[in-house]
Enzyme design. Structure first.
Site, PDB file in Angstrom:
ATOM      1  N   CYS A   1     -28.645  15.820 -87.331  1.00  0.00           N
ATOM      2  CA  CYS A   1     -29.033  15.818 -85.910  1.00  0.00           C
ATOM      3  C   CYS A   1     -28.229  14.790 -85.130  1.00  0.00           C
ATOM      4  CB  CYS A   1     -30.523  15.515 -85.775  1.00  0.00           C
ATOM      5  SG  CYS A   1     -31.562  16.911 -86.191  1.00  0.00           S
TER       6      CYS A   1
ATOM      7  N   CYS B   1     -33.803   3.248-108.228  1.00  0.00           N
ATOM      8  CA  CYS B   1     -34.076   3.836-109.549  1.00  0.00           C
ATOM      9  C   CYS B   1     -32.780   3.946-110.345  1.00  0.00           C
ATOM     10  CB  CYS B   1     -34.684   5.228-109.409  1.00  0.00           C
ATOM     11  SG  CYS B   1     -36.337   5.213-108.706  1.00  0.00           S
TER      12      CYS B   1
END
Lengths: 103, 252
Positions: free
Chosen positions: B89, B213
Site C-alpha cells: 500500500c 526465532c
C-alpha cells in the site's frame, strides 16, 4: 516536540482515577550504543497534574523509571466534566502537557 | 512431585498477574495512536494517505482485516501478511520504495512507521476470532510450506520451530511456550502479536518476532516479508483458527 500522552480520567465512586501513559525514551545514562559510546541520560524529572488549572499533584522522577512510563493516581473532589492536565519536564528541559476531561 | 507442580503453577500465575497489572497501561497504545495518525496523514512522494489501502476486506476497511491475514491478494498475485501488505500500500498509494523499506533495520525510519501502522490495524480487530481464509490454492500451498518450515530442523543446534513450540507444556525459564501446531487458546501465540515488549520497550510485529526465532535457532535472518516468514504466519494463523485476538498485546 514529544509525542502526546494518553490520559484517561474516570470517576470511580467519589474519586476520579487518572491513568496516564507517557511516551518517553527514559535513558538512564548507563547504557552504551553499538559503537561503545555511552548514551546520554534523558529522563523525565518532574511530573505535575492540575485539576481545572489548580495544581494537585507533583512528583520527582529519576532514571530508574521505565521507558514509556505509566502513572495512575486518584483525585478527590472531582466531578464529570472536570479538566485534568498532566505535564512532564525532562532533564533536557523538554516538556509536554496534555489534558483530559473526567468522565 | 506435587511440590514441583505447585511451583510451575505459581510461576505461570505470577506472569499472568504481572500481565494483568500492566494491561491497563500497555504502551502499545502509544504506537496505535501513532499508527492511526500515519494512516490518515498525506505522506510519501505521492503525498497520499493510506485510507484507500486494501487489507483484504476492500479498500479502506481496517476493522476485522487483521484476523484474516496472511491471505492471498489478487492484485499482487501473492499471499501477504499485514506488514508486507502495508508495504504494498505504501508503494502503490504513497510512492514509497517497498524494497528499500524491507531492507531497513527494525525500528528505523519507515520501518518504525510500518510497526506503528501494524499496531493500529491489529488493534482494530481486537476481540475478534482468528479466521484465516484457505480458499485459494496459494493459501493452501503457503500452509504446507509453513508447516515444512516449522518442522525443518537445522542450524548448529539442530533446532526447528517445533522443538520448542510443537507440544504442550514446554517452557523456557519461567515462560510457558504455546503449542503452535494447534490452537493454543485465546490471546496466545499468533493471536497475541504484534506485542509491546516491556523488557526492550519496543513494539514487535510478527515479522520481527519471527526474525528473533530464526536468531535463536542460529539460522540466517529470513529477510523482511520473505516467503518463509509469511508461510510460517499462514501455518500458525490457520492453526489458531477461532482464537481471540488481543493484539497488540503486552509481553515481558
Amino acid at each position: 516536540m514529544a509525542d502526546p500522552m494518553r490520559i484517561r480520567a474516570q470517576m470511580a465512586g467519589d474519586k476520579a482515577t487518572i491513568r496516564v501513559l507517557m511516551s518517553h525514551e527514559m535513558e538512564t545514562g548507563l547504557r552504551k550504543d553499538a559503537a561503545g559510546q555511552t548514551i546520554p541520560a534523558w529522563f523525565i524529572q518532574t511530573v505535575t497534574a492540575a485539576l481545572n488549572g489548580k495544581a494537585v499533584f507533583s512528583a520527582q522522577w529519576g532514571p530508574s523509571v521505565s521507558k514509556n512510563p505509566f502513572l495512575q493516581f486518584n483525585l478527590k473532589d472531582t466531578k464529570a466534566g472536570d479538566k485534568v492536565a498532566v505535564t512532564w519536564v525532562d532533564n533536557r528541559g523538554e516538556t509536554r502537557t496534555d489534558e483530559a476531561t473526567v468522565s | 512431585m506435587p511440590l514441583i507442580a505447585t511451583a510451575q503453577k505459581s510461576a505461570a500465575d505470577g506472569i499472568a498477574e504481572y500481565r494483568k497489572m500492566l494491561e491497563d497501561g500497555n504502551p502499545a497504545e502509544l504506537f496505535e495512536a501513532k499508527g492511526e495518525d500515519l494512516w490518515k496523514t498525506r505522506r510519501g512522494p505521492k503525498q497520499a494517505t493510506l485510507e484507500q489501502c486494501d487489507l483484504g476486506q476492500g479498500p479502506g476497511v481496517v476493522k476485522g482485516a487483521w484476523v484474516q491475514l496472511p491471505r492471498f491478494f489478487a492484485d499482487t498475485g501473492r499471499v501477504q501478511d499485514l506488514e508486507s501488505r502495508l508495504l504494498t500500500c505504501m508503494e502503490i498509494l504513497q510512492g514509497f520504495n517497498a524494497a528499500e523499506i524491507a531492507k531497513m533495520p527494525f525500528d528505523k525510519g519507515e520501518q518504525a512507521n510500518v510497526t506503528a501502522l501494524a499496531a493500529w490495524v491489529s488493534s482494530q480487530s481486537r476481540g475478534m476470532k482468528m479466521a484465516l481464509p484457505q480458499g485459494h490454492a496459494e493459501e493452501r500451498r503457503y500452509y504446507e510450506l509453513g508447516k515444512r518450515a516449522f518442522y525443518f530442523r537445522g542450524g548448529p543446534m539442530d533446532f526447528s520451530c517445533a522443538s520448542c513450540h510443537g507440544e504442550d507444556g514446554k517452557r523456557i525459564r519461567l515462560q510457558d511456550l504455546p503449542n503452535l501446531t494447534k490452537n493454543p487458546g485465546d490471546g496466545v501465540g499468533f493471536a497475541a502479536w504484534p506485542a509491546y515488549r516491556v523488557s526492550s520497550g519496543e513494539l514487535w510485529t510478527m515479522q520481527r518476532r519471527l526474525n528473533d526465532c530464526f536468531r535463536q535457532q542460529r539460522f540466517p535472518y529470513p529477510g523482511f516479508g520473505s516467503e518463509a516468514t509469511i508461510a510460517l504466519g499462514v501455518y500458525m494463523g490457520v492453526n489458531a483458527k477461532g482464537a481471540e485476538s488481543i493484539a497488540p498485546a503486552l509481553k515481558r
